[in-house]
Structures are given as C-alpha cells and as structure tokens.
Design a protein around this motif. Structure first.
Motif, PDB file in Angstrom:
ATOM      1  N   ALA A  43      12.616  -2.109  13.391  1.00 34.90           N
ATOM      2  CA  ALA A  43      12.472  -0.773  12.802  1.00 34.90           C
ATOM      3  C   ALA A  43      11.072  -0.219  13.056  1.00 34.90           C
ATOM      4  N   LEU A  44      10.062  -1.087  12.964  1.00 39.97           N
ATOM      5  CA  LEU A  44       8.694  -0.640  13.233  1.00 39.97           C
ATOM      6  C   LEU A  44       8.521  -0.278  14.702  1.00 39.97           C
ATOM      7  N   GLU A  57       8.080   9.302   5.254  1.00 41.75           N
ATOM      8  CA  GLU A  57       9.274   9.347   4.411  1.00 41.75           C
ATOM      9  C   GLU A  57       9.662   7.957   3.921  1.00 41.75           C
ATOM     10  N   LYS A  58      10.387   7.938   2.798  1.00 44.01           N
ATOM     11  CA  LYS A  58      10.757   6.683   2.150  1.00 44.01           C
ATOM     12  C   LYS A  58      11.631   5.797   3.030  1.00 44.01           C
ATOM     13  N   GLY A  59      12.511   6.430   3.810  1.00 39.73           N
ATOM     14  CA  GLY A  59      13.424   5.642   4.629  1.00 39.73           C
ATOM     15  C   GLY A  59      12.705   4.734   5.596  1.00 39.73           C
ATOM     16  N   ASN A  60      11.701   5.272   6.288  1.00 40.70           N
ATOM     17  CA  ASN A  60      10.925   4.466   7.217  1.00 40.70           C
ATOM     18  C   ASN A  60      10.023   3.467   6.490  1.00 40.70           C
ATOM     19  N   MET A  61       9.551   3.836   5.311  1.00 40.93           N
ATOM     20  CA  MET A  61       8.763   2.886   4.513  1.00 40.93           C
ATOM     21  C   MET A  61       9.595   1.644   4.201  1.00 40.93           C
ATOM     22  N   LEU A  62      10.868   1.879   3.871  1.00 41.11           N
ATOM     23  CA  LEU A  62      11.742   0.769   3.499  1.00 41.11           C
ATOM     24  C   LEU A  62      12.091  -0.099   4.700  1.00 41.11           C
ATOM     25  N   THR A  63      12.552   0.497   5.786  1.00 43.88           N
ATOM     26  CA  THR A  63      13.030  -0.319   6.912  1.00 43.88           C
ATOM     27  C   THR A  63      11.900  -1.078   7.594  1.00 43.88           C
ATOM     28  N   THR A  64      10.676  -0.549   7.547  1.00 43.70           N
ATOM     29  CA  THR A  64       9.542  -1.224   8.168  1.00 43.70           C
ATOM     30  C   THR A  64       8.771  -2.099   7.185  1.00 43.70           C
ATOM     31  N   ASN A  65       9.192  -2.100   5.913  1.00 50.42           N
ATOM     32  CA  ASN A  65       8.497  -2.841   4.852  1.00 50.42           C
ATOM     33  C   ASN A  65       7.049  -2.372   4.710  1.00 50.42           C
ATOM     34  N   LYS A  66       6.891  -1.056   4.590  1.00 45.64           N
ATOM     35  CA  LYS A  66       5.568  -0.470   4.382  1.00 45.64           C
ATOM     36  C   LYS A  66       5.592   0.416   3.138  1.00 45.64           C
ATOM     37  N   PRO A  67       5.872  -0.192   1.964  1.00 46.58           N
ATOM     38  CA  PRO A  67       5.884   0.581   0.726  1.00 46.58           C
ATOM     39  C   PRO A  67       4.471   1.023   0.356  1.00 46.58           C
ATOM     40  N   THR A  68       4.380   1.923  -0.611  1.00 45.49           N
ATOM     41  CA  THR A  68       3.068   2.446  -1.019  1.00 45.49           C
ATOM     42  C   THR A  68       2.670   1.825  -2.355  1.00 45.49           C
ATOM     43  N   MET A  69       2.221   0.584  -2.301  1.00 43.53           N
ATOM     44  CA  MET A  69       1.768  -0.139  -3.492  1.00 43.53           C
ATOM     45  C   MET A  69       0.259  -0.333  -3.383  1.00 43.53           C
ATOM     46  N   GLY A  70      -0.485   0.324  -4.274  1.00 45.36           N
ATOM     47  CA  GLY A  70      -1.940   0.277  -4.235  1.00 45.36           C
ATOM     48  C   GLY A  70      -2.504  -0.716  -5.239  1.00 45.36           C
ATOM     49  N   LEU A  71      -3.604  -1.353  -4.867  1.00 41.99           N
ATOM     50  CA  LEU A  71      -4.243  -2.354  -5.708  1.00 41.99           C
ATOM     51  C   LEU A  71      -5.230  -1.684  -6.662  1.00 41.99           C
ATOM     52  N   ARG A  72      -5.011  -1.904  -7.972  1.00 46.16           N
ATOM     53  CA  ARG A  72      -5.936  -1.382  -8.975  1.00 46.16           C
ATOM     54  C   ARG A  72      -7.139  -2.311  -9.115  1.00 46.16           C
ATOM     55  N   ASP A  73      -8.160  -1.829  -9.826  1.00 44.98           N
ATOM     56  CA  ASP A  73      -9.370  -2.630 -10.036  1.00 44.98           C
ATOM     57  C   ASP A  73      -9.086  -3.915 -10.804  1.00 44.98           C
ATOM     58  N   ASN A  74      -8.052  -3.890 -11.671  1.00 49.05           N
ATOM     59  CA  ASN A  74      -7.733  -5.076 -12.476  1.00 49.05           C
ATOM     60  C   ASN A  74      -6.805  -6.058 -11.759  1.00 49.05           C
ATOM     61  N   GLY A  75      -6.471  -5.776 -10.501  1.00 46.86           N
ATOM     62  CA  GLY A  75      -5.600  -6.664  -9.734  1.00 46.86           C
ATOM     63  C   GLY A  75      -4.135  -6.298  -9.773  1.00 46.86           C
ATOM     64  N   ASN A  76      -3.756  -5.360 -10.646  1.00 42.91           N
ATOM     65  CA  ASN A  76      -2.375  -4.893 -10.666  1.00 42.91           C
ATOM     66  C   ASN A  76      -2.074  -4.037  -9.441  1.00 42.91           C
ATOM     67  N   LEU A  95      11.860   6.320 -16.965  1.00 45.39           N
ATOM     68  CA  LEU A  95      11.827   6.799 -15.584  1.00 45.39           C
ATOM     69  C   LEU A  95      13.225   6.804 -14.979  1.00 45.39           C
ATOM     70  N   GLU A  96      13.610   7.913 -14.383  1.00 52.30           N
ATOM     71  CA  GLU A  96      14.847   7.975 -13.615  1.00 52.30           C
ATOM     72  C   GLU A  96      14.533   7.595 -12.176  1.00 52.30           C
ATOM     73  N   CYS A  97      15.285   6.658 -11.640  1.00 50.92           N
ATOM     74  CA  CYS A  97      14.953   6.127 -10.325  1.00 50.92           C
ATOM     75  C   CYS A  97      16.207   5.565  -9.652  1.00 50.92           C
ATOM     76  N   HIS A  98      16.045   5.111  -8.428  1.00 49.98           N
ATOM     77  CA  HIS A  98      17.092   4.393  -7.707  1.00 49.98           C
ATOM     78  C   HIS A  98      16.528   3.054  -7.268  1.00 49.98           C
ATOM     79  N   VAL A  99      17.263   1.994  -7.544  1.00 45.50           N
ATOM     80  CA  VAL A  99      16.870   0.644  -7.165  1.00 45.50           C
ATOM     81  C   VAL A  99      17.675   0.267  -5.924  1.00 45.50           C
ATOM     82  N   ILE A 100      16.987  -0.270  -4.926  1.00 43.21           N
ATOM     83  CA  ILE A 100      17.597  -0.457  -3.604  1.00 43.21           C
ATOM     84  C   ILE A 100      17.465  -1.913  -3.168  1.00 43.21           C
ATOM     85  N   PHE A 101      18.595  -2.547  -2.897  1.00 42.15           N
ATOM     86  CA  PHE A 101      18.630  -3.902  -2.331  1.00 42.15           C
ATOM     87  C   PHE A 101      18.919  -3.789  -0.841  1.00 42.15           C
ATOM     88  N   VAL A 102      18.154  -4.517  -0.009  1.00 40.43           N
ATOM     89  CA  VAL A 102      18.413  -4.511   1.433  1.00 40.43           C
ATOM     90  C   VAL A 102      18.277  -5.917   2.007  1.00 40.43           C
TER      91      VAL A 102
END
Length: 341
Positions: A67-68, A121-140, A289-296
C-alpha cells in the motif's frame, strides 16, 4: 497358550480393520459434505479455505508495504542545477537546495533520486499503517489532526543522502480543510514493529510551519517522515477502551483503528496489546465520542476488514467476530474509510 495367543492376534487384527473401515467412511462423509458446501450458484461466496486462513505477521506487513509502495512518488534531478523545484500529484510544491546535499559527508554532484510520499486522508493512513498518534510530554499518545504526512528519501546509486539546510514545502490547506494557525511540525519515529509515532520537532520555540493564503509553508531540516499537525482537543472526560479481534488474530497479523466522526483528517490506533486485547491504554478517548472502530488484516493478498459505529463509554470493550468481516481490494477499503463521517 499358543491357541490363546492366536486368538489375541485375531482380535487385534479384527479391531484394526474395523477402525480403518470407520476412518475410511468418516473421511468419505467429510469429503461429500465439503463437496456439497462448495457447490453454489453464488460465484461470490467465500470458500472455506479463505474463511479459515489466518495470515502470518509477514503477510500483514507485506500488504501494508504494498500500500505504501502504491502511493510513493519518484523524482530524479541533477544536483548541479542548484535550487530544485518539484510539484507532487496533489499540488504540493517541493523546494530543495541541491547544493546542500551530502553523501557520506561529501558534497553531491550528478543525478539524485528522490522518493516521496504524501498522505492526506484516513484511508491511506490505515492501509500504510501511518496513523496520526502524537507523543505527549507525559509519554501518552493522543490523536493528531493533520495538514499532511510526508516522507522524503534522497539517494544516489542506492546510498542515502543528507542535507545541511532546510527544504521547503508549500502545501494547499484545502487538501485537509482550511488554514489552521495551530499547526506545528512533527517528526515520525518508526519502532522495531514498523509502527509510527509522531514526536514534536524541536525548533527552539519556532513552529517550523505557518499558514497563509491557503498554503502551509513548512521548513524541513531532515529527510524521513514529517507531519503538519496539532493535537485533537475535546473537553469531555476521557477513558481507556479495549477491543478484541476475531479468534486467531493478534497484534502481529491484524490492527484496530479508531476514526473520530465529524473531525478533520486523523486516525487513531489501538497501539498496545495484552491479554488478548488491543487497547488505547493512555486514557485519552473522550466519553460520548461518536466514532467508527475498524479491524483490518490480510487474506490472500486482499484486505479483510470490519467497520463498526460506536459511541464511547467508560472502559468500553469492543468485540469483533469473523462473521462481521468482509473482503475488499485496497482501493475499495480506502474509499470506504475516506467516506466515514
């Protein structure tokens, strides 16, 4: 005694024959049932082998890598030309001072290959495994809303190059919404599992990016993964959620993502796995939160997926079963994810 031994041998042989006959008829019955179940007027029916096949971790890694590769753009330029200007498929203007390129510490001359990726777009983020998860100062880790994810790698004869001065991107803000003055630059760090985390770029108080006139102007100091992002903000109380994949699937051969309804481009990942459960274990998911959970996962070179709408509750546990999954091509899955609210 001799007669007794002969009787025992006779009974032993008879029992073996009886077992073999039973085994033969059992196998024959199974074969007939299998043949019957495979006979159908519906050509789209999933065969038993595809239903039961569990992919390996390498199978799943391969389909992500493909996909990438499918969205990677390749450029070539002469480093002797000085300032290089390129335009991507989505209209991003790329400026590179070729006089700043080095190979093993030495100035570069001659032809250079540039590998470039852009994700909006989200679709390409998912198929390439490039989600947008940022690291906070506390490690979360928490969701980022993006103005674009980018990857650069310059090489000459297969040797990776470095740069001693900044490259510039001019990114149309219309690709992800509109001008957002809160955007900053992030560097992508990929761990030993191939998973990506975004870390805020240290720029001595400078953002490294600003929005003006429908463009993000970003200045990149290094090759690799870069993101124009800001943290998602929600005042509601937060919780931790868990998700269980179908039997046979785990962190190595599948993934579970979270798409926030009504938000700009960004994709969260349940990025930890323990006791058979995927989790966002940082407690950063808003309750309500209203959301969609996706298994792949992967199946014979295609994507197996399930998409389920949820309203988040405290300490929620979400379960996926094999019966809820379907199979799609990469293009169809990307389209479905991009069409989520």
């Amino acid at each position: 005694m001799k007669t007794t031994n002969q009787n025992h041998e006779y009974l032993y042989t008879l029992n073996n024959v009886s077992k073999q006959v039973k085994t033969f008829f059992g196998i024959a019955a199974i074969a007939l049932l299998t043949l019957s179940s495979c006979t159908s007027n519906d050509d789209s029916e999933i065969t038993p082998s595809s239903v039961l096949e569990i992919p390996s971790g390498q199978d799943f890694a391969n389909i992500r890598s493909e996909a990438l590769s499918n969205i990677t753009q390749n450029f070539q330029f002469n480093s002797d030309d000085g300032l290089i200007s390129l335009t991507s498929e989505n209209g991003v203007a790329i400026s590179i001072n070729a006089g700043c390129l080095t190979k093993n510490g030495n100035p570069v001359t001659g032809m250079v290959d540039l590998e470039y990726v852009e994700i909006f777009e989200k679709g390409n983020m998912l198929t390439t495994n490039k989600p947008t998860m940022g690291l906070r100062d506390n490690g979360n880790k928490a969701l980022l809303i993006t103005g674009g994810e980018f990857f650069f790698e310059a090489t000459q004869n297969g040797v990776a190059l470095e740069t001693t001065c900044a490259m510039q991107l001019q990114v149309p803000t219309s690709l992800t919404g509109s001008d957002d003055p809160d955007m900053i630059l992030w560097n992508g760090v990929i761990d030993e599992n191939g998973d990506l985390t975004w870390e805020e770029e240290a720029l001595d108080g400078q953002q490294g990016v600003f929005a003006e006139g429908g463009l993000y102007y970003a200045f990149l100091n290094n090759f690799g993964w870069t993101n124009i992002d800001r943290f998602y903000s929600d005042p509601r109380p937060k919780t931790t959620i868990y998700a269980q994949a179908p039997i046979g699937y785990n962190f190595s051969n599948s993934a579970i993502y979270l798409s926030y309804d009504g938000e700009g481009p960004g994709l969260a990942a349940l990025d930890t796995y323990a006791n058979g459960l995927f989790s966002e274990h940082y407690g950063e998911i808003p309750i309500g939160l209203e959301c969609h959970v996706i298994f792949v996962t992967e199946v014979e070179g295609a994507w197996r997926y399930a998409i389920k709408p949820y309203t988040i509750e405290a300490n929620q546990v979400i379960t996926f079963s094999m019966m809820e999954t379907a199979i799609a091509s990469e293009a169809d899955l990307i389209s479905m994810i991009n069409d989520l609210p």
